[in-house]
Design a protein around this motif. Structure first.
Motif, mmCIF file in Angstrom:
data_model
loop_
_atom_site.group_PDB
_atom_site.id
_atom_site.type_symbol
_atom_site.label_atom_id
_atom_site.label_comp_id
_atom_site.label_asym_id
_atom_site.label_seq_id
_atom_site.Cartn_x
_atom_site.Cartn_y
_atom_site.Cartn_z
ATOM 1 N N ASN A 272 -8.396 59.033 17.580
ATOM 2 C CA ASN A 272 -6.990 58.659 17.747
ATOM 3 C C ASN A 272 -6.400 58.175 16.437
ATOM 4 O OD1 ASN A 272 -6.392 59.295 20.321
ATOM 5 N ND2 ASN A 272 -6.955 57.288 21.174
ATOM 6 N N PRO A 273 -5.139 58.495 16.178
ATOM 7 C CA PRO A 273 -4.481 57.932 15.001
ATOM 8 C C PRO A 273 -4.294 56.435 15.197
ATOM 9 C CG PRO A 273 -2.890 59.142 16.325
ATOM 10 C CD PRO A 273 -4.232 59.308 16.985
ATOM 11 N N PRO A 274 -4.010 55.642 14.164
ATOM 12 C CA PRO A 274 -3.863 56.077 12.773
ATOM 13 C C PRO A 274 -5.197 56.505 12.145
ATOM 14 C CG PRO A 274 -3.528 53.699 12.986
ATOM 15 C CD PRO A 274 -3.783 54.203 14.339
ATOM 16 N N PHE A 275 -5.104 57.585 11.348
ATOM 17 C CA PHE A 275 -6.297 58.095 10.690
ATOM 18 C C PHE A 275 -6.515 57.347 9.383
ATOM 19 C CE2 PHE A 275 -4.620 61.674 13.182
ATOM 20 C CZ PHE A 275 -5.691 61.846 14.047
ATOM 21 N N PRO A 276 -7.776 57.288 8.941
ATOM 22 C CA PRO A 276 -8.038 56.594 7.672
ATOM 23 C C PRO A 276 -7.343 57.285 6.490
ATOM 24 C CG PRO A 276 -10.021 57.684 8.509
ATOM 25 C CD PRO A 276 -8.996 57.761 9.586
ATOM 26 N N ILE A 277 -7.180 56.501 5.430
ATOM 27 C CA ILE A 277 -6.473 56.994 4.241
ATOM 28 C C ILE A 277 -7.093 58.288 3.720
ATOM 29 C CG2 ILE A 277 -5.860 56.441 1.826
ATOM 30 C CD1 ILE A 277 -4.290 54.761 3.743
ATOM 31 N N LEU A 278 -8.415 58.388 3.759
ATOM 32 C CA LEU A 278 -9.066 59.559 3.189
ATOM 33 C C LEU A 278 -9.277 60.684 4.207
ATOM 34 C CD1 LEU A 278 -11.574 57.948 0.665
ATOM 35 C CD2 LEU A 278 -9.511 59.297 0.176
ATOM 36 N N SER A 279 -8.488 60.701 5.254
ATOM 37 C CA SER A 279 -8.624 61.779 6.250
ATOM 38 C C SER A 279 -7.645 62.900 5.951
ATOM 39 C CB SER A 279 -8.343 61.213 7.639
ATOM 40 O OG SER A 279 -6.993 60.813 7.704
ATOM 41 N N GLY A 280 -7.885 64.045 6.534
ATOM 42 C CA GLY A 280 -7.025 65.223 6.339
ATOM 43 C C GLY A 280 -5.566 64.949 6.641
ATOM 44 N N PRO A 281 -5.256 64.429 7.803
ATOM 45 C CA PRO A 281 -3.834 64.236 8.123
ATOM 46 C C PRO A 281 -3.109 63.352 7.116
ATOM 47 C CG PRO A 281 -5.176 63.951 10.076
ATOM 48 C CD PRO A 281 -6.133 64.084 8.934
ATOM 49 N N VAL A 282 -3.749 62.251 6.718
ATOM 50 C CA VAL A 282 -3.080 61.343 5.769
ATOM 51 C C VAL A 282 -2.956 62.020 4.404
ATOM 52 C CG1 VAL A 282 -3.213 59.128 4.559
ATOM 53 C CG2 VAL A 282 -3.808 59.277 6.991
ATOM 54 N N PHE A 283 -4.046 62.660 3.958
ATOM 55 C CA PHE A 283 -4.051 63.317 2.661
ATOM 56 C C PHE A 283 -2.945 64.371 2.579
ATOM 57 C CE2 PHE A 283 -5.624 66.751 -0.106
ATOM 58 C CZ PHE A 283 -5.760 66.045 -1.294
ATOM 59 N N PHE A 284 -2.971 65.326 3.510
ATOM 60 C CA PHE A 284 -1.968 66.398 3.476
ATOM 61 C C PHE A 284 -0.562 65.884 3.788
ATOM 62 C CE2 PHE A 284 -5.805 69.047 3.987
ATOM 63 C CZ PHE A 284 -5.593 69.914 2.921
ATOM 64 N N GLY A 285 -0.519 64.879 4.648
ATOM 65 C CA GLY A 285 0.786 64.293 4.986
ATOM 66 C C GLY A 285 1.428 63.650 3.769
ATOM 67 N N VAL A 286 0.629 62.905 2.987
ATOM 68 C CA VAL A 286 1.175 62.225 1.805
ATOM 69 C C VAL A 286 1.616 63.252 0.769
ATOM 70 C CG1 VAL A 286 0.589 60.761 -0.172
ATOM 71 C CG2 VAL A 286 -0.057 60.062 2.145
ATOM 72 N N ILE A 287 0.741 64.235 0.523
ATOM 73 C CA ILE A 287 1.116 65.269 -0.450
ATOM 74 C C ILE A 287 2.396 65.969 -0.009
ATOM 75 C CG2 ILE A 287 0.455 67.544 -1.340
ATOM 76 C CD1 ILE A 287 -2.319 66.553 -1.675
ATOM 77 N N GLY A 288 2.428 66.327 1.262
ATOM 78 C CA GLY A 288 3.607 67.018 1.791
ATOM 79 C C GLY A 288 4.854 66.166 1.646
ATOM 80 N N GLY A 289 4.724 64.893 2.004
ATOM 81 C CA GLY A 289 5.886 64.009 1.948
ATOM 82 C C GLY A 289 6.398 63.863 0.527
#
Lengths: 473, 378
Positions: free
Chosen positions: B250-267
C-alpha cells in the motif's frame, strides 16, 4: 545628419563608416559579412532600399546554387569546371567575359562550405521537385531563408543596417565617398572609406525598361522585387562607370496572365508548356512547345510571349495531361468543349477548334510519351512542329492558362575586374568603389541564362568586393 | 451556424494558400506537410485537415516564405493550420454538444475543478471527518478510501480511452484515412519513432522559428521534457498499481521505489517543460496562431504544472499534518484533467499521431507511384 521621422526608427547614426554596402540581397549581404569579418574593429553599414519585411532583393526568390564539385552530399553527381564554363558559353553564345566567368566558376566550388559556415543548410536528399540536375545544390527553405540567415549573421557581427533608405547620389572627395541618402522624404549624408554597390538591376523601373523594350513592358509583369529601381546603378553610370551588356537583355519567363505587377517571383511561372500547345490571341501556334527539356527552355518562353500581339498567349492541355507536372498557383480556365474554353478566354472558338484539330491530325498515331526525356514524339507537316511529347488534345474537360511575359532581372551592368573594381569609360578604375551581384551579371551574361548562377555570381563578387573594400578602408 | 461557414472559408483559404505553396516547394524538408502536399495536385477539406495536424507549428515556413504577409499573396500557413486545428477539436468532439467544453476551456476547467474538489472534500469529510484533513496519516487511503480512488481512476481512464477511440475514428475518417490503413504495422513503427525522437521538432535541421524568427531547438527541448515527464508519471502510476494490486503493497511507497522515482522525475520534467512552454507561448508571435487554440494550450499546460507541483508537495509533506488537504487538492486537479482531456488540447496526442500515421501510409504507397516533376530554375 538624417532628421528623425515620427514613428520611425532613429536614424541618429554615425555618419562615417569604413565600408558601406548598398543593397540588401545575397551579394550585398555576403559583401557586408566578409567586410565585417575581415576586420572586426572597423565599422560596416548596409543600406537596404526595402522595408525589413520585404528585404532581400531578388535573392529571396532563388533556391539553388550551381557549383563545381566532385561527388558530394548535395547533388546527384560531379560537375566540373569545364562543364560549367561550357554550359554558360553555350547559353551566352560566347557573349561573356572570360576572366570573370573563370573566377565565378572556380570560386563556386568553395561556396557550400562558406554558406555552411554562415548558417545555411543545403538539402541532402536527392529527391522531390528540385533535384532535376546534378549541377545544383538546393538551399533548405530557399532564398528567403538564406537572406534571413545572413541578416542574422550581420546583427551578430554588429553591422549597422538601414532599411527603407534610398541612395540619391555618390560623389568622391579626398576622404573617400560621400553618399547622399533619403528616407521618407528626409535626407542625409554618409561618408565611406569604400563602398560596395550591390543593389541589383532595374527590373522594377518601368521607365528605364521602356528604353530597351518599348511598350511591351506595359503588358509584362515584374517577377522580381518591386524595390529594384536600379538608381544606384544609374548613379554609377553617371560617375562614368563603363557599361557592359545591353539594355534589352534580361531574364524573362512566361508567367500566368493573372500574376501581380510586381513580386510574383517563381510561383507565377507556368511550367505546363511541354504538355500541350501554346496559341496567341489569334489562336495561332507560334513556337515548338516540345523543342527541348523544359529546364532548358523555360527562359526562352518569356521572350516568345513578349513578341506576340499584346504580349498574350494561352497554354492549352486536355484532362489526361493534368497532374503531369507541377500545378501552377492559379487554377486553370476549363471547358467541356474547346469552344466553351475559348469563350471563357475571350478568343475565337472557331479559330481555336481549327488550330487544335489541325494539331491533332498531325500527331503521330503510335507515340511513346515520356516527359522525363526527349521522347521524339513529333508532329510532322505543321509550322511550327512540336518536336517532343506530342499527344492529341482530345479528352475533355480542356484546361487553359493565360500567359504573360515576366521580367526577373536585367543584365545591363557595370564592367568589373576580378577584384570587383569598376572600370571607367574613360579608362582606369572608379576608386574605392566595388560592385557585386545582379548589377555585375552582364559581365557573365551578355545573353541567355543558366539556372542557379544568380546566387553564385552574387556570392563570388560579393565576397570579393567585401574583402577588397575592407582592405581599402 | 457562423462557425461552420467560417470553417468552409478557412478550408477555401487554405486551398488557395497551398496552391501557391505547391507551385513553389521551397519549404520541402522542414516538415512532412510539404511532401504530403506534393503528392496532391488539388486540395480538399480532407487534405487540409490532414495537413493542419501534420503541421507541428514550427513556423519555419512562414519566415522562409517570400509570399508571407504582408506580401499581397498573404500567406500565413501557421495561422491557418492553427485555426483549422481548433476546428478539428470542435468538430470531432463527441458528443457534439460537448464541444463547448473545448471552446470555453477556462470556464470548463474551473467548473470541473470546483465540482471535483467539492466532491472529494465531501467524500473525505463524510467518511473520515474534517480532522482527517489535518492529521498525520500513515496511508493516503485514510483521506480518500482506496475503493473510491481506484474506481474513479479506472473509470476516468476508461472514459478517456473510449473518447479517444471515438474521436480518433472521426478524425481518421475526416482526413480520408482507410480503415485497413489503421493496421499498417510499418507505418505505426515509423510514426512511433517520429513521436519518440521528436523528428519534426528540428525544422529539418535548421531548428524551429518559435517563439521568434531565428531557428532553435528550444521548443523541442520543452516538448521532450513535457512528453517524457508525462510518460514517466504514467509509468509511476502503472508500477504503483502493480505493487498494490499484484504484490499487495500500500502507498505511500518508499522514496527509493518505482512510483516515487518515476513520479518525481515526471513531475520535475513536466514543471520544466510546462513553464518553458508557457514562457515560449507567451512570447511567441500571436499573429501566427489562432488565439482560441492558444487559450486551450494554456489550460492544459497550467493543469499539468499544478498537478506536478501538488504531487511533489504531497510527497514532501506526506508525513505532515496537512498531507490530507494537499492530497485532496492534488487528486481533484488530476480528476479535473482526466475529465476534460477528451475536450482539450490533450487530444492533439491522438490527432497528431493519426496525421503522422496517414503520412507514413502515404509515403509507403507513394514509393509505387512517381509523378514526373519538371520545373525550370529560378
Amino acid at each position: 545628419m538624417l532628421s528623425r521621422k515620427q514613428g520611425r526608427a532613429n536614424l541618429e547614426i554615425d555618419r562615417k563608416f569604413d565600408v558601406v554596402v548598398v543593397g540588401g540581397g545575397n551579394a550585398a549581404l555576403t559583401a557586408a559579412i566578409t567586410a565585417a569579418e575581415e576586420d572586426r574593429s572597423k565599422k560596416v553599414l548596409l543600406i537596404e532600399r526595402a522595408p525589413r519585411e520585404f528585404r532581400g532583393g531578388n535573392s529571396k526568390y532563388t533556391r539553388s546554387i550551381r557549383y563545381v564539385h566532385d561527388h558530394d552530399n548535395y547533388s546527384s553527381g560531379p560537375y566540373n569546371k569545364n562543364e560549367y564554363i561550357a554550359d554558360i558559353e553555350k547559353a551566352t553564345k560566347g557573349y561573356t567575359t572570360k576572366e570573370i566567368l573563370e573566377k565565378v566558376v572556380t570560386e563556386s566550388a568553395d561556396l557550400p562550405a562558406w554558406m555552411n559556415q554562415h548558417g545555411i543548410t543545403l538539402h541532402h536528399a536527392v529527391r522531390g521537385a528540385f533535384h532535376y540536375s546534378q549541377a545544383n545544390a538546393f538551399i533548405m527553405g530557399g532564398g528567403k531563408q538564406l537572406v534571413n540567415t545572413y541578416y542574422y549573421d550581420l546583427e551578430k557581427l554588429g553591422v549597422k543596417i538601414l532599411y527603407e533608405t534610398c541612395v540619391d547620389s555618390f560623389s568622391q572627395d579626398r576622404n573617400g565617398i560621400l553618399i547622399k541618402v533619403s528616407r521618407n522624404g528626409s535626407s542625409g549624408e554618409i561618408y565611406a572609406s569604400s563602398a560596395v554597390i550591390a543593389s541589383g538591376g532595374y527590373e522594377a523601373n518601368l521607365e528605364w525598361l521602356r528604353e530597351g523594350y518599348g511598350s511591351a513592358i506595359d503588358n509584362s509583369v515584374v517577377r522580381g522585387n518591386r524595390y529594384n529601381d536600379g538608381i544606384p546603378l544609374k548613379k554609377l553610370f553617371e560617375l562614368g562607370a563603363e557599361q557592359i551588356g545591353e539594355p534589352n537583355q534580361a531574364h524573362w519567363t512566361a508567367v500566368d496572365g493573372r500574376a501581380p505587377k510586381y513580386d510574383g517571383g517563381f510561383v507565377t511561372r507556368i511550367d505546363l508548356i511541354p504538355l500541350g500547345i501554346v496559341v496567341n490571341k489569334n489562336c495561332k501556334r507560334f513556337y515548338d512547345e516540345g523543342e527541348d527539356l523544359w529546364t532548358k527552355r523555360y527562359v526562352l518562353w518569356g521572350h516568345l510571349v513578349r513578341d506576340q500581339p499584346d504580349q498574350v498567349a494561352y497554354v492549352i492541355i486536355d484532362s489526361k495531361m493534368l497532374g503531369e507536372t507541377l500545378m501552377p498557383m492559379y487554377k486553370p480556365y476549363s471547358g467541356n468543349t474547346l469552344g466553351d474554353l475559348a469563350v471563357k478566354l475571350g478568343i475565337s472558338p472557331e479559330n481555336l477548334i481549327k488550330t487544335v484539330n489541325e494539331f491533332n491530325e498531325h500527331v503521330p498515331e503510335s507515340a511513346k510519351y515520356d516527359l522525363m526525356r526527349l521522347d521524339g514524339s513529333s508532329t510532322s507537316g505543321l509550322d511550327p512542329n512540336k518536336s517532343n511529347w506530342s499527344r492529341k488534345i482530345d479528352k475533355p474537360p480542356y484546361y487553359a492558362w493565360p500567359l504573360k511575359p515576366g521580367i526577373t532581372f536585367t543584365y545591363l551592368s557595370v564592367k568589373i575586374n576580378t577584384k570587383s573594381q569598376i572600370f571607367l569609360k574613360s579608362g582606369g578604375l572608379l576608386e574605392n568603389f566595388y560592385a557585386a551581384g545582379e548589377l555585375t551579371s552582364g559581365n557573365v551574361y551578355g545573353r541567355g541564362y543558366v539556372g542557379g548562377t544568380g546566387l553564385v555570381i552574387g556570392s563570388v563578387t560579393g565576397i570579393t568586393a567585401g574583402k577588397e573594400a575592407m582592405q581599402d578602408a | 451556424m457562423p462557425e461552420v461557414s467560417m470553417f468552409v472559408s478557412n478550408i477555401e483559404e487554405s486551398e488557395r494558400q497551398y496552391m501557391i505553396c505547391n507551385a513553389c516547394r521551397h519549404c520541402e524538408g522542414f516538415c512532412p506537410v510539404w511532401d504530403a502536399m506534393e503528392r496532391r495536385n488539388f486540395f480538399e477539406a480532407k487534405d487540409i485537415k490532414f495537413f493542419s495536424y501534420l503541421c507541428h507549428d514550427c513556423r519555419d515556413c512562414f519566415y522562409a516564405c517570400p509570399y508571407s504577409e504582408p506580401h499581397e499573396f498573404g500567406l500565413n500557413i501557421p495561422k491557418l493550420n492553427s485555426t483549422i486545428r481548433y476546428q478539428i477539436h470542435a468538430e470531432n468532439a463527441w458528443p457534439a454538444a460537448a464541444s463547448s467544453i473545448f471552446s470555453r476551456s477556462y470556464l470548463s476547467a474551473t467548473v470541473v475543478y470546483l465540482i471535483s474538489i467539492i466532491s472529494l472534500l465531501y467524500i473525505s469529510i463524510s467518511i473520515n471527518g474534517v480532522n482527517s484533513l489535518f492529521t498525520v496519516h500513515s496511508s493516503f487511503y485514510n483521506v480518500i478510501p482506496y475503493d473510491i480512488m481506484d474506481d474513479a481512476g479506472l473509470a476516468l481512464g476508461l472514459y478517456i480511452l473510449l473518447m479517444w477511440i471515438i474521436q480518433g475514428f472521426k478524425y481518421w475518417a475526416s482526413i480520408g484515412g482507410g480503415s485497413r490503413d489503421l493496421f499498417r504495422l510499418r507505418a505505426h513503427v515509423v510514426s512511433i519513432y517520429e513521436v519518440l525522437s521528436h523528428k519534426w521538432f528540428k525544422g529539418g535541421g535548421v531548428g524551429c522559428d518559435y517563439p521568434k524568427e531565428n531557428g532553435t531547438r528550444t521548443r523541442m527541448f520543452y516538448h521532450s521534457a513535457m512528453f517524457f515527464g508525462f510518460l514517466s508519471a504514467f509509468v509511476a502510476t502503472i508500477i504503483a498499481a502493480y505493487l498494490q494490486r499484484i504484490l499487495g503493497y500500500n502507498p505511500p511507497f518508499p522514496i527509493l521505489s518505482g512510483p516515487v522515482f518515476f513520479g518525481v522525475i515526471g513531475g520535475v520534467l513536466m514543471i520544466i517543460g510546462g513553464s518553458g512552454f508557457i514562457y515560449m507561448k507567451h512570447s511567441s508571435e500571436k499573429d501566427k496562431a489562432d488565439s482560441r487554440m492558444l487559450k486551450s494550450d494554456y489550460v492544459v499546460i497550467a493543469m499539468l504544472i499544478l498537478i506536478s507541483i501538488t504531487g511533489l508537495v504531497t510527497l514532501i509533506l506526506r508525513s505532515s499534518s496537512i498531507m490530507g488537504l494537499i492530497l485532496v487538492i492534488h487528486l481533484s486537479l488530476v480528476g479535473t484533467l482526466f475529465a476534460i482531456v477528451p475536450f482539450s488540447k490533450m487530444n492533439h496526442i491522438i490527432f497528431r499521431y493519426l496525421a503522422l500515421l496517414k503520412n507514413n501510409v502515404e509515403v509507403s504507397n507513394a514509393a509505387a507511384r512517381k509523378v514526373p516533376q519538371i520545373s525550370g530554375g529560378n
